[in-house]
Structure formats: C-alpha cells, structure tokens
Design a protein around this motif. Sequence first.
Motif, PDB file in Angstrom:
ATOM      1  N   LYS A  63       0.815  -1.223   0.000  1.00  0.00           N
ATOM      2  CA  LYS A  63       0.000   0.000   0.000  1.00  0.00           C
ATOM      3  C   LYS A  63       0.846   1.270   0.000  1.00  0.00           C
ATOM      4  O   LYS A  63       0.300   2.379  -0.047  1.00  0.00           O
ATOM      5  CB  LYS A  63      -0.916   0.001   1.228  1.00  0.00           C
ATOM      6  CG  LYS A  63      -1.916  -1.155   1.236  1.00  0.00           C
ATOM      7  CD  LYS A  63      -2.804  -1.092   2.462  1.00  0.00           C
ATOM      8  CE  LYS A  63      -3.812  -2.239   2.465  1.00  0.00           C
ATOM      9  NZ  LYS A  63      -4.688  -2.202   3.666  1.00  0.00           N
ATOM     10  N   ASN A  64       2.156   1.128   0.064  1.00  0.00           N
ATOM     11  CA  ASN A  64       3.026   2.296   0.163  1.00  0.00           C
ATOM     12  C   ASN A  64       3.577   2.763  -1.176  1.00  0.00           C
ATOM     13  O   ASN A  64       4.357   3.713  -1.224  1.00  0.00           O
ATOM     14  CB  ASN A  64       4.197   1.997   1.108  1.00  0.00           C
ATOM     15  CG  ASN A  64       3.733   1.707   2.524  1.00  0.00           C
ATOM     16  OD1 ASN A  64       2.768   2.304   2.991  1.00  0.00           O
ATOM     17  ND2 ASN A  64       4.406   0.784   3.198  1.00  0.00           N
ATOM     18  N   SER A  65       3.185   2.084  -2.270  1.00  0.00           N
ATOM     19  CA  SER A  65       3.705   2.462  -3.584  1.00  0.00           C
ATOM     20  C   SER A  65       2.565   2.715  -4.548  1.00  0.00           C
ATOM     21  O   SER A  65       1.532   2.040  -4.506  1.00  0.00           O
ATOM     22  CB  SER A  65       4.593   1.343  -4.146  1.00  0.00           C
ATOM     23  OG  SER A  65       5.698   1.115  -3.308  1.00  0.00           O
ATOM     24  N   SER A  66       2.774   3.673  -5.442  1.00  0.00           N
ATOM     25  CA  SER A  66       1.808   3.916  -6.503  1.00  0.00           C
ATOM     26  C   SER A  66       1.964   2.836  -7.569  1.00  0.00           C
ATOM     27  O   SER A  66       2.835   1.957  -7.471  1.00  0.00           O
ATOM     28  CB  SER A  66       2.069   5.291  -7.130  1.00  0.00           C
ATOM     29  OG  SER A  66       3.350   5.290  -7.775  1.00  0.00           O
ATOM     30  N   PHE A  67       1.130   2.918  -8.604  1.00  0.00           N
ATOM     31  CA  PHE A  67       1.218   1.947  -9.693  1.00  0.00           C
ATOM     32  C   PHE A  67       2.612   1.944 -10.305  1.00  0.00           C
ATOM     33  O   PHE A  67       3.223   0.899 -10.507  1.00  0.00           O
ATOM     34  CB  PHE A  67       0.167   2.269 -10.762  1.00  0.00           C
ATOM     35  CG  PHE A  67       0.211   1.357 -11.950  1.00  0.00           C
ATOM     36  CD1 PHE A  67      -0.507   0.170 -11.952  1.00  0.00           C
ATOM     37  CD2 PHE A  67       0.986   1.666 -13.063  1.00  0.00           C
ATOM     38  CE1 PHE A  67      -0.463  -0.690 -13.041  1.00  0.00           C
ATOM     39  CE2 PHE A  67       1.032   0.819 -14.159  1.00  0.00           C
ATOM     40  CZ  PHE A  67       0.311  -0.357 -14.145  1.00  0.00           C
ATOM     41  N   TRP A  68       3.137   3.150 -10.570  1.00  0.00           N
ATOM     42  CA  TRP A  68       4.447   3.236 -11.210  1.00  0.00           C
ATOM     43  C   TRP A  68       5.567   2.865 -10.251  1.00  0.00           C
ATOM     44  O   TRP A  68       6.608   2.360 -10.663  1.00  0.00           O
ATOM     45  CB  TRP A  68       4.659   4.641 -11.789  1.00  0.00           C
ATOM     46  CG  TRP A  68       3.697   4.915 -12.899  1.00  0.00           C
ATOM     47  CD1 TRP A  68       2.648   5.784 -12.886  1.00  0.00           C
ATOM     48  CD2 TRP A  68       3.676   4.272 -14.185  1.00  0.00           C
ATOM     49  NE1 TRP A  68       1.969   5.735 -14.076  1.00  0.00           N
ATOM     50  CE2 TRP A  68       2.572   4.827 -14.902  1.00  0.00           C
ATOM     51  CE3 TRP A  68       4.458   3.307 -14.798  1.00  0.00           C
ATOM     52  CZ2 TRP A  68       2.255   4.429 -16.186  1.00  0.00           C
ATOM     53  CZ3 TRP A  68       4.149   2.912 -16.093  1.00  0.00           C
ATOM     54  CH2 TRP A  68       3.069   3.470 -16.776  1.00  0.00           C
ATOM     55  N   GLY A  69       5.338   3.092  -8.973  1.00  0.00           N
ATOM     56  CA  GLY A  69       6.321   2.659  -7.984  1.00  0.00           C
ATOM     57  C   GLY A  69       6.412   1.137  -7.944  1.00  0.00           C
ATOM     58  O   GLY A  69       7.506   0.566  -7.878  1.00  0.00           O
ATOM     59  N   LYS A  70       5.248   0.494  -7.995  1.00  0.00           N
ATOM     60  CA  LYS A  70       5.223  -0.977  -8.040  1.00  0.00           C
ATOM     61  C   LYS A  70       5.908  -1.485  -9.309  1.00  0.00           C
ATOM     62  O   LYS A  70       6.658  -2.469  -9.297  1.00  0.00           O
ATOM     63  CB  LYS A  70       3.778  -1.476  -8.007  1.00  0.00           C
ATOM     64  CG  LYS A  70       3.005  -1.167  -6.737  1.00  0.00           C
ATOM     65  CD  LYS A  70       1.572  -1.658  -6.876  1.00  0.00           C
ATOM     66  CE  LYS A  70       0.672  -1.144  -5.757  1.00  0.00           C
ATOM     67  NZ  LYS A  70       1.007  -1.748  -4.458  1.00  0.00           N
TER      68      LYS A  70
END
Length: 223
Positions: A7-14
């Motif tokens: 839950k700590n990352s956005s789509f692009w972070g993932k």
Amino acid sequence: GKIVTGKNSSFWGKYLKGFFGFRAMDAGSALAYDQLFGKNQQIQQIQKLYKGESKERPITELEKEFNELMKSPSFASDVKGLLAYLEEKSSQVNTKYYLDKFFNLGTYSSLESNKITQEDLETEEGKEMMMELLAERMYLQNMGDWPIFQTGNHGADRWSFYAARATFWDIKSLAFNLMLFQIMCKEPLGKVGSWGLVLALYLGDQYVSGDLTYGYRREAINQ
C-alpha cells in the motif's frame, strides 16, 4: 506478491520495483543459461548423470571442433575460412559490433595476427585463443535474427530480450495482477464464481502471452 499488494507504492512505484528487482534476478538465470547451453554445454553432463551414464565429462561440440582442427590436413585453409567468416560477421552492425568496437570484447576483434599455426595450438595460450575463436563462430552461427539482441553471449541475449520485453509487458502484467487481486478480495461473483473467473483469466493470459513470448524469443535470440 508483496509488490502487488503493498500500500506504500503507486502503480508506477510498483512497476519500477518489479522491473529492477526481476532484472537483477534475471542476471542469475542468464548466467546459468550460458553455462548450461553456451560454449561449456554443462547440460550434457547433467543429462548423463540423470540417465545414470558415465560420470566422465562429455566432450562438448566446441572441443570436438578444436580436436578436428588440430588433426586437419587442411589446417591453413580451415583457419583462413574461420577468420574470413569472423571478419564478415564482425562488420554487421549489431550490439556485438558496438561492444567489440568500444570495449574490445570479441576474441577476433582483439586478434593481433591472422597467422596461426598448428604448433600454436599446442600451447595453452594458443589453445585458449582458438577455442575462443571457435566459440565466437559457434555463437554467430546460432544467434537470433534481431541485431539489438546479438550481444555475443547467449545469456546476455536472453537477459536483454526479457529486459526489453518487460519494459512494456510489466505494465500490462501489473495492471492484470491488480485486477485479479481485486476480484479475489471483493469476490463480486461469489466465492466460486469469482475464483473461477480468476482462474479463467489467468489461464487465458498465460495462453496468449506464452505464445507471443516464445514465438518472438525464438526469432529474436534463437532460444
């Protein structure tokens, strides 16, 4: 799983976490692939052990070619043909060409003299040099058709192919996995219907993406 459900990352972070994490892991599999199926062909030894045959290390195709060259009555013309082939292929503009040009990685590109005698092959240095030249020819004869993935090493070809594929494919895969995760969590069709839908979507994706990947991989890197 942690990347997708975190839950700590956005789509692009993932996406970035997955891309760089799996590319690092792919480096190990690429190295293993080259050891198994490259010039050392260690897969032959594994197959012999699995079949319960002699534990003596089998002679590789590269060693066979070297032994035949050592005994060849037309040694001079054979070497001339080998060097002519490498000369022709070294002029092709691909990734290997640039690596050889700027980093001098290829054995042929760093060869100082074209005069090689059978006596040279009796020395450890001469044998090693000729084995590398033969390995270079073997690679060139079996590489794929896409210049960008022709690196001079089977494992590097494999790594670069999957890295290029993942640049775009991981976006689709992440979105698809997030969708499956949502279906599993919310169960909009009930437990049986939702899990049946997840299974059908997963198998359908594997069927489509598998055909695309393996077909292009065979053409691009001949693996």
